[in-house]
Each structure stands twice: as C-alpha cells, then as structure tokens.
Design a protein around this motif. Structure first.
Motif, PDB file in Angstrom:
ATOM      1  N   ARG A  99       0.753 -30.003  -8.764  1.00 48.89           N
ATOM      2  CA  ARG A  99      -0.712 -31.312  -8.980  1.00 48.89           C
ATOM      3  C   ARG A  99      -0.463 -32.625  -7.879  1.00 48.89           C
ATOM      4  NH1 ARG A  99      -2.517 -31.651 -15.241  1.00 48.89           N
ATOM      5  NH2 ARG A  99      -3.794 -33.443 -15.159  1.00 48.89           N
ATOM      6  N   ARG A 100       0.516 -33.149  -7.987  1.00 55.95           N
ATOM      7  CA  ARG A 100       0.702 -34.708  -7.187  1.00 55.95           C
ATOM      8  C   ARG A 100       0.438 -34.223  -5.969  1.00 55.95           C
ATOM      9  NH1 ARG A 100       5.686 -37.740  -4.874  1.00 55.95           N
ATOM     10  NH2 ARG A 100       4.139 -39.688  -4.739  1.00 55.95           N
ATOM     11  N   ALA A 101       1.215 -32.156  -5.095  1.00 53.48           N
ATOM     12  CA  ALA A 101       0.214 -32.795  -3.768  1.00 53.48           C
ATOM     13  C   ALA A 101      -0.797 -32.601  -3.436  1.00 53.48           C
ATOM     14  CB  ALA A 101       1.424 -31.230  -3.116  1.00 53.48           C
ATOM     15  N   ALA A 102      -2.443 -31.966  -4.264  1.00 54.47           N
ATOM     16  CA  ALA A 102      -3.173 -31.820  -4.646  1.00 54.47           C
ATOM     17  C   ALA A 102      -3.723 -33.495  -5.199  1.00 54.47           C
ATOM     18  CB  ALA A 102      -3.424 -30.955  -5.455  1.00 54.47           C
ATOM     19  N   GLU A 103      -3.452 -33.946  -5.361  1.00 56.89           N
ATOM     20  CA  GLU A 103      -3.708 -35.478  -5.761  1.00 56.89           C
ATOM     21  C   GLU A 103      -4.033 -36.227  -4.684  1.00 56.89           C
ATOM     22  OE1 GLU A 103      -2.674 -36.740  -9.724  1.00 56.89           O
ATOM     23  OE2 GLU A 103      -4.054 -35.076 -10.893  1.00 56.89           O
ATOM     24  N   VAL A 104      -2.628 -35.843  -3.771  1.00 61.52           N
ATOM     25  CA  VAL A 104      -2.822 -37.147  -2.554  1.00 61.52           C
ATOM     26  C   VAL A 104      -3.584 -37.045  -1.386  1.00 61.52           C
ATOM     27  CG1 VAL A 104      -1.366 -38.115  -0.685  1.00 61.52           C
ATOM     28  CG2 VAL A 104       0.262 -37.751  -3.205  1.00 61.52           C
ATOM     29  N   PRO A 105      -3.534 -35.840  -1.050  1.00 65.19           N
ATOM     30  CA  PRO A 105      -4.824 -35.643  -0.265  1.00 65.19           C
ATOM     31  C   PRO A 105      -6.667 -36.031  -1.031  1.00 65.19           C
ATOM     32  CG  PRO A 105      -4.198 -33.624  -0.601  1.00 65.19           C
ATOM     33  CD  PRO A 105      -3.560 -34.785  -1.193  1.00 65.19           C
ATOM     34  N   TYR A 106      -5.713 -35.784  -1.744  1.00 66.68           N
ATOM     35  CA  TYR A 106      -7.936 -35.902  -2.831  1.00 66.68           C
ATOM     36  C   TYR A 106      -8.088 -37.167  -2.995  1.00 66.68           C
ATOM     37  CZ  TYR A 106     -11.598 -36.167  -6.274  1.00 66.68           C
ATOM     38  OH  TYR A 106     -12.473 -37.115  -6.992  1.00 66.68           O
ATOM     39  N   LYS A 107      -7.337 -38.015  -2.950  1.00 70.08           N
ATOM     40  CA  LYS A 107      -7.447 -39.858  -3.030  1.00 70.08           C
ATOM     41  C   LYS A 107      -7.587 -40.153  -1.376  1.00 70.08           C
ATOM     42  CE  LYS A 107      -4.025 -41.358  -6.692  1.00 70.08           C
ATOM     43  NZ  LYS A 107      -2.693 -41.355  -7.298  1.00 70.08           N
ATOM     44  N   ALA A 108      -7.152 -39.317  -0.867  1.00 64.72           N
ATOM     45  CA  ALA A 108      -6.725 -39.141   1.320  1.00 64.72           C
ATOM     46  C   ALA A 108      -8.383 -39.537   1.368  1.00 64.72           C
ATOM     47  CB  ALA A 108      -6.354 -39.000   1.823  1.00 64.72           C
ATOM     48  N   ALA A 109      -9.131 -37.777   0.552  1.00 63.43           N
ATOM     49  CA  ALA A 109     -10.642 -37.891   0.748  1.00 63.43           C
ATOM     50  C   ALA A 109     -11.485 -38.649   0.294  1.00 63.43           C
ATOM     51  CB  ALA A 109     -10.582 -36.098  -0.164  1.00 63.43           C
ATOM     52  N   VAL A 110     -11.237 -39.208  -0.462  1.00 55.13           N
ATOM     53  CA  VAL A 110     -11.719 -40.323  -1.059  1.00 55.13           C
ATOM     54  C   VAL A 110     -12.011 -41.398  -0.948  1.00 55.13           C
ATOM     55  CG1 VAL A 110     -12.656 -41.453  -3.784  1.00 55.13           C
ATOM     56  CG2 VAL A 110     -11.297 -39.345  -3.751  1.00 55.13           C
ATOM     57  N   ASN A 111     -10.671 -41.689  -0.519  1.00 57.09           N
ATOM     58  CA  ASN A 111     -11.113 -43.151   0.677  1.00 57.09           C
ATOM     59  C   ASN A 111     -12.083 -42.454   2.166  1.00 57.09           C
ATOM     60  OD1 ASN A 111      -9.605 -44.653  -0.749  1.00 57.09           O
ATOM     61  ND2 ASN A 111      -7.912 -43.858  -0.219  1.00 57.09           N
ATOM     62  N   CYS A 112     -11.412 -41.066   2.308  1.00 57.95           N
ATOM     63  CA  CYS A 112     -12.413 -40.962   4.133  1.00 57.95           C
ATOM     64  C   CYS A 112     -13.643 -40.905   3.647  1.00 57.95           C
ATOM     65  CB  CYS A 112     -11.615 -39.609   4.395  1.00 57.95           C
ATOM     66  SG  CYS A 112     -10.273 -39.533   5.107  1.00 57.95           S
ATOM     67  N   GLU A 144     -17.099 -39.343  12.870  1.00 58.15           N
ATOM     68  CA  GLU A 144     -16.150 -38.377  13.348  1.00 58.15           C
ATOM     69  C   GLU A 144     -14.817 -37.853  12.710  1.00 58.15           C
ATOM     70  OE1 GLU A 144     -18.096 -35.952  14.508  1.00 58.15           O
ATOM     71  OE2 GLU A 144     -19.571 -37.040  15.611  1.00 58.15           O
ATOM     72  N   LEU A 145     -13.773 -39.514  12.861  1.00 57.94           N
ATOM     73  CA  LEU A 145     -13.230 -39.542  12.203  1.00 57.94           C
ATOM     74  C   LEU A 145     -12.311 -39.466  11.231  1.00 57.94           C
ATOM     75  CD1 LEU A 145     -10.770 -42.377  15.345  1.00 57.94           C
ATOM     76  CD2 LEU A 145     -11.290 -39.369  15.180  1.00 57.94           C
ATOM     77  N   ALA A 146     -13.341 -40.397  10.005  1.00 54.68           N
ATOM     78  CA  ALA A 146     -13.086 -40.006   9.133  1.00 54.68           C
ATOM     79  C   ALA A 146     -13.722 -38.366   8.548  1.00 54.68           C
ATOM     80  CB  ALA A 146     -14.382 -40.982   8.370  1.00 54.68           C
ATOM     81  N   TRP A 147     -14.122 -38.406   8.592  1.00 51.21           N
ATOM     82  CA  TRP A 147     -14.569 -36.927   8.640  1.00 51.21           C
ATOM     83  C   TRP A 147     -13.812 -36.254   8.835  1.00 51.21           C
ATOM     84  CZ3 TRP A 147     -18.640 -34.340   5.829  1.00 51.21           C
ATOM     85  CH2 TRP A 147     -19.034 -33.113   5.858  1.00 51.21           C
ATOM     86  N   ALA A 148     -13.449 -35.578   9.599  1.00 52.45           N
ATOM     87  CA  ALA A 148     -12.419 -34.946   9.757  1.00 52.45           C
ATOM     88  C   ALA A 148     -10.948 -35.638   9.134  1.00 52.45           C
ATOM     89  CB  ALA A 148     -11.606 -35.093  11.478  1.00 52.45           C
ATOM     90  N   GLY A 149     -10.393 -36.510   8.749  1.00 53.61           N
ATOM     91  CA  GLY A 149      -9.853 -36.739   7.930  1.00 53.61           C
ATOM     92  C   GLY A 149     -10.398 -36.342   6.039  1.00 53.61           C
ATOM     93  N   LEU A 150     -11.737 -36.314   5.795  1.00 55.41           N
ATOM     94  CA  LEU A 150     -11.725 -35.977   5.541  1.00 55.41           C
ATOM     95  C   LEU A 150     -11.747 -34.066   5.020  1.00 55.41           C
ATOM     96  CD1 LEU A 150     -14.808 -36.791   2.574  1.00 55.41           C
ATOM     97  CD2 LEU A 150     -15.758 -35.511   3.846  1.00 55.41           C
ATOM     98  N   GLN A 151     -12.347 -33.533   5.756  1.00 52.41           N
ATOM     99  CA  GLN A 151     -12.847 -32.137   5.644  1.00 52.41           C
ATOM    100  C   GLN A 151     -10.863 -31.460   5.929  1.00 52.41           C
ATOM    101  OE1 GLN A 151     -14.764 -30.344   5.359  1.00 52.41           O
ATOM    102  NE2 GLN A 151     -16.400 -30.693   6.715  1.00 52.41           N
ATOM    103  N   SER A 152     -10.056 -32.714   6.489  1.00 55.59           N
ATOM    104  CA  SER A 152      -8.495 -31.754   6.614  1.00 55.59           C
ATOM    105  C   SER A 152      -7.698 -31.967   5.099  1.00 55.59           C
ATOM    106  CB  SER A 152      -7.722 -32.721   7.353  1.00 55.59           C
ATOM    107  OG  SER A 152      -8.028 -32.789   9.013  1.00 55.59           O
ATOM    108  N   SER A 153      -7.817 -33.330   4.365  1.00 52.28           N
ATOM    109  CA  SER A 153      -7.488 -33.664   2.801  1.00 52.28           C
ATOM    110  C   SER A 153      -8.312 -32.512   2.357  1.00 52.28           C
ATOM    111  CB  SER A 153      -8.076 -35.037   2.711  1.00 52.28           C
ATOM    112  OG  SER A 153      -7.639 -35.586   3.730  1.00 52.28           O
ATOM    113  N   LEU A 154      -9.258 -31.971   2.697  1.00 53.42           N
ATOM    114  CA  LEU A 154      -9.317 -31.211   1.216  1.00 53.42           C
ATOM    115  C   LEU A 154      -9.003 -30.087   1.231  1.00 53.42           C
ATOM    116  CD1 LEU A 154     -13.666 -31.451   1.201  1.00 53.42           C
ATOM    117  CD2 LEU A 154     -12.068 -32.443  -0.537  1.00 53.42           C
TER     118      LEU A 154
END
Lengths: 208, 208
Positions: A112-125, A152-162
């Motif tokens: 759950r934490r391993a899902a939530e950390v990238p989710y928060k990164a995605a929200v920031n992106c 472009e970088l934030a979009w890649a960060g978002l897609q990658s975090s998802l």
C-alpha cells in the motif's frame, strides 16, 4: 540518501541491478527537474522590464514550484524506502500461522505504501503541469522552451509514477481501496493532460 | 562539471537564474535516466531462469544502453558549454565593421552548435526508445514498469531536446541547413513515436 549522491553515481546505481534507485525514483527526479524549471522561468521573469504586471503572479508560482521541487526530491528516497519495505516484508518468516499472518499484514502495508508514494509523486507532477499551464502565457518569452521542457518532464514523471502505482495494486486485498485508487488515477491523468496541452499549445505558438 | 555535482545542488542550480543548467541539460539527464533503466532491465534479465533464450539479445541491448547513457550524461555539460558559447559570442565587440563581422561569424557558429548539441541528444533519446521497444517483449516481466518509465523519460528527453534545437534555428542564416535540420527533426519524431508506442503497448498489456 540517494539525492545526496553525485549525478554520475546515481546514474551508475540506476543502471545497475541494485534494488534502488529504480523507475519510481527516476520518475520523481524527472518531476523535480520540471518543477525546478518552472522556478527558473519565474525567477527569469520577476524584475524584468515589460513583465511588471505579472510580478505578483510569478512570485506566487515561484513559491509553489519551489515547494513542489523540494517534495519531489524527497520522494526519490521515499520510493527507495517503500521498495525496501516490500522486500523486508517478503523476507519475514512464515513457518506457522501466526508468523504467516504477521507477514501477510506487513506485506499488505508495504504494498500500500509502495502505491501511495508514487501516487503522491504523480499528484505533485500534475501540479507542476498546472503551473506550466499558468506560467506559459505570462512569462519571459526568452525562456518559453524551458516551460515546454518543464511540461514534458512533469508529464513523463506523472506517467511513470502512475505505472509504479499500478504495479502494486494487484497485490492489495482491499478491493475498495484499489477501486478508489484507480478512479483517482483516471481523474489525475485527465486533469494533468488538460494542463499539459494548455502549456504546450502556448509554447508551440512561440517556438516553431 | 555539472554531472559531478550532487543531485540536490544540480536541482538548486536548475531552479536558479544561473545561465546553466537549463532545459537542455535537464532533457539530456532525463534521456540518460531512460537509458540507465534499459541497462537495469537488461541486467535483471540476464542470467535469470526462463530467460536463457534472450540472453545474447539482452547483452547486446545492454552494451548499447550503457553507451547511450554515457553519451547523454556528457551532453548535460555539452549543452551548458554551447549556451555559454552563445553568450560569449554576443559579448564580442562590434565597434567597427571588422569586429562586427567577426562577432556575426562567432554567433552563427555558436547558434549552430547550440542547435546541434540538443539534436545529438534527441538522436540518442530516439535510440533509447528503439531499445525500449526491443527489450519490452523479451525482458523479465517483473521489471516491465521500468521499461515503461524508460520510454516515458526518453520521450520527454527527445521532445525537450527538439524544443532546444528549434529555439536556435531562427538565428541561423544558412537556410539550407535550417531546412535540412527541420526535415531531420520531423523524421526523428515520427520514428521515435513508433518505437515509443511499441514499447508502451507491450507494457500496458502487462500493467493495467
């Protein structure tokens, strides 16, 4: 801490078969670079002749982008910590029912934490993309390309975090949580896509 | 050298109003991270049970991705050097015709280099995308998400590098060169887009 490493050392570790850093950390770092570029563009607009009217707006954007870049930087290490927690939970003993129960609970918590950390990164992106859309039309036109790179970088960060959220969802037994997370991901990608298009449309009018 | 800096210091400089690093360097670094992740995926496939049949292919991919990551890392600093050359050329004296002529020539040379450095980074990012497309279908499925992240980061690196090529083209007087460069950019984006879709299609079948 990963973010205290030299860039060359971080890249060498990323290319290696070490458990961390991996795709999640690289995603957060891409998002952090996007946020930094928004800060740079704001700083190169504030105080410039002809941009007096947007100064207050630029200062507001700058305080938000600086905060986002700090948060995304921290998330590089949080991602590694979350991954290590999953590995640690997997290694727990399961010789009897009690041990197996403790292990299952620890694994559920760590996934759950391993899902939530990238989710928060995605929200920031996504918020970096909102700032890119906001700054694009008012900023110093000499640095339009940097707004485009930020988007472009934030979009890649978002897609990658998802992707890093999604790989953990199949392991979670709480179906309601998984369903709710999937709904949030869908909302996030749609909303972020709108901001990305808005930012890049302005940039493409200035750079052909 | 920028790439010898700590990540936190690099990000602080990126967010500042210093002339470098800027969007071009961030683009090359994103591409480098993409290449590193391809190397990581290859390393985590080589020697693993069930992947014996692709071992030779993985070793070939690994040698190419390691080379691309090294090249893209170098391009972080090359981008800064090219930008500084433009600034230096602009500062040359132009008090008389001779000086003005020398200055114009130096500026043309520096703008051309400022276009060529990100063009080379874009070509490297395109090759990372080709590797992502190639590795996606044969690699260790435990690291599919990292192939996806590699593709997203390389795509962002490519698009961002292209913006940095395009901002320099309007300053170039050699129309034939500009036209030829624009044709190469169009070819690059089309070809890279095909590889990106191919990679992400495979990843999306594995991660839903």
């Amino acid at each position: 801490m990963l973010i205290e490493k030299k860039i060359t050392d971080f890249l060498e570790d990323l290319a290696s078969d070490l458990p961390a850093p991996g795709g999640g950390g690289a995603a957060a770092l891409a998002g952090a670079m996007g946020a930094c570029l928004i800060s740079m563009v704001a700083r190169l607009t504030i105080g410039k002749k002809g941009y007096e009217a947007v100064e207050v707006q630029m200062r507001d954007i700058l305080s938000r982008s600086d905060q986002l870049y700090q948060q995304l930087t921290v998330q590089v290490d949080e991602d590694a910590a979350a991954f290590n927690e999953v590995i640690a939970a997997m290694k727990l003993p399961k010789a009897n029912e009690t041990e197996a129960g403790i292990r299952t609970e620890a694994m559920q918590k760590s996934f759950r934490r391993a899902a939530e950390v990238p989710y928060k990164a995605a929200v920031n992106c996504k918020e970096v993309l909102d700032l890119a859309a906001e700054i694009a039309s008012g900023c110093n036109t000499n640095v339009s390309s940097d707004v485009g790179v930020a988007a472009e970088l934030a979009w890649a960060g978002l897609q990658s975090s998802l992707l890093n959220v999604k790989i953990n969802l199949p392991y979670l037994k709480d179906e309601e949580y998984v369903l709710s997370m999937r709904r949030q991901l869908a909302f996030l990608i749609e909303s972020a896509g709108t901001s990305k298009e808005k930012a890049l449309n302005v940039v493409s009018l200035q750079i052909q």
